[in-house]
Design an enzyme around this catalytic site. Structure first.
Site, PDB file in Angstrom:
ATOM      1  N   ASP A   1      44.257  43.842  27.703  1.00  0.00           N
ATOM      2  CA  ASP A   1      44.710  43.046  26.686  1.00  0.00           C
ATOM      3  C   ASP A   1      46.063  42.665  26.652  1.00  0.00           C
ATOM      4  OD1 ASP A   1      42.019  42.700  25.568  1.00  0.00           O
ATOM      5  OD2 ASP A   1      42.341  44.095  23.918  1.00  0.00           O
TER       6      ASP A   1
ATOM      7  N   TYR B   1      33.362  57.904  42.594  1.00  0.00           N
ATOM      8  CA  TYR B   1      34.006  56.567  43.577  1.00  0.00           C
ATOM      9  C   TYR B   1      32.922  55.762  44.128  1.00  0.00           C
ATOM     10  CZ  TYR B   1      36.462  54.255  47.035  1.00  0.00           C
ATOM     11  OH  TYR B   1      37.011  53.259  47.896  1.00  0.00           O
TER      12      TYR B   1
ATOM     13  N   LYS C   1      31.618  51.954  43.061  1.00  0.00           N
ATOM     14  CA  LYS C   1      31.856  50.797  43.905  1.00  0.00           C
ATOM     15  C   LYS C   1      30.444  50.220  44.172  1.00  0.00           C
ATOM     16  CE  LYS C   1      36.312  51.048  44.910  1.00  0.00           C
ATOM     17  NZ  LYS C   1      37.054  50.053  44.644  1.00  0.00           N
TER      18      LYS C   1
END
Length: 289
Positions: free
Chosen positions: A72, A156, A160
């Site tokens: 934001d 990880y 992905k």
């Protein structure tokens, strides 16, 4: 082809690795840049060099994408500056190697925040604005590890895989609105990803970041939904998990992380289990896969 000259490109993880090469390559093509990373000093130095060399505008935002409020804040700052983003490159990432249970819970959560939540948030914020204008592009950096579970890099690889599936879906959804979305799945690249890890990989096992970035941008210009930059073996490796039994895929992946030096030394990566060890968490922030 995407018109880079005069466009504004936002790059996360821009202070080093693939992000830095993206910045250099796109500045050379005449694009104005929004450079995002944690290190303001490194970004300021890069921005000054690119502006002096190519005459482009380089706007720096020091932000930690592990902080949920960063999305934001980034969008608000660029809106205030009157800088609509034409191309978003979600490049920043966070990776850990070693036993999942040996990492602090907060670090595993941070990797999900950076690799998944921040990428989704930026894609939504800027993709929505692009959709209203009827033009724009998003490049998400995934990895060839997205195609199979990866023991000792469990979070990880899983993150992905999310990036890959998310990007392919967005490619289909946003194309009718004039927004091009592409997911890139490079293999091991000579960046800072393996710093602080005892990897045994030789230099010739890595693609150069320059080759990877140019391959990604070439595929993006060709309108591809998924890109496999780098050597052909990277593309070939993504096919094996689709053809082999899942249990075998996991075992082979564990053997691969062991061969790369990313698994704990005592782990029985090719067998039926592991020997319990208390290793130090390895791996860290990175700008590629």
């Amino acid at each position: 082809m995407f018109t880079y000259k005069g466009s504004t490109v936002l790059i996360t993880g821009a202070s080093k690795g693939l992000g830095l090469v993206f910045a250099e390559e796109l500045a050379a093509r005449g694009a104005d840049l929004v450079l995002i990373a944690r290190s303001k000093d490194a970004l300021d130095t890069l921005a000054a060099r690119l502006t002096a060399r190519y005459g482009v505008r380089s706007h720096v935002i020091a932000a930690d994408l592990a902080d949920p409020r960063a999305i934001d804040d980034i969008f608000a700052e660029l809106t205030e500056q009157g800088m609509p983003v034409d191309l978003l490159i979600n490049n920043a990432g966070l990776g850990l190697s070693g036993h999942f249970l040996d990492h602090d819970h907060s670090k595993e959560q941070a990797s999900i925040q950076v690799n998944v939540q921040a990428l989704v948030g930026l894609s939504h914020r800027f993709g929505q604005a692009m959709s209203v204008r009827g033009r724009g592009g998003i490049i998400n950096i995934a990895s060839n590890s997205a195609f199979q579970p990866l023991p000792y890099m469990a979070t990880y690889a899983a993150s992905k895989a999310f990036v890959l599936h998310f990007g392919e879906a967005l490619h289909h959804e946003l194309a009718p609105r004039g927004v091009r979305v592409m997911t890139a799945c490079p293999g091991p690249t000579a960046t800072s990803f393996f710093e602080g890890t005892p990897t045994t990989m030789s230099d010739r096992s890595f693609d150069t970041p320059e080759m990877v970035v140019r391959g990604i941008l070439r595929a993006f210009d060709q309108g591809k939904a998924v890109a496999y930059p780098g050597r052909p073996s990277v593309r070939f490796a993504t096919w094996l998990p689709r053809l082999l039994p899942r249990r075998l895929v996991v075992r082979l992946a564990a053997m691969a992380t062991g061969k790369m030096g990313l698994a704990p030394p005592q782990a029985n990566v090719g067998g039926r289990g592991t020997v319990p060890v208390k290793n130090q968490p390895r791996g860290g922030r990175q700008q590629t896969c």
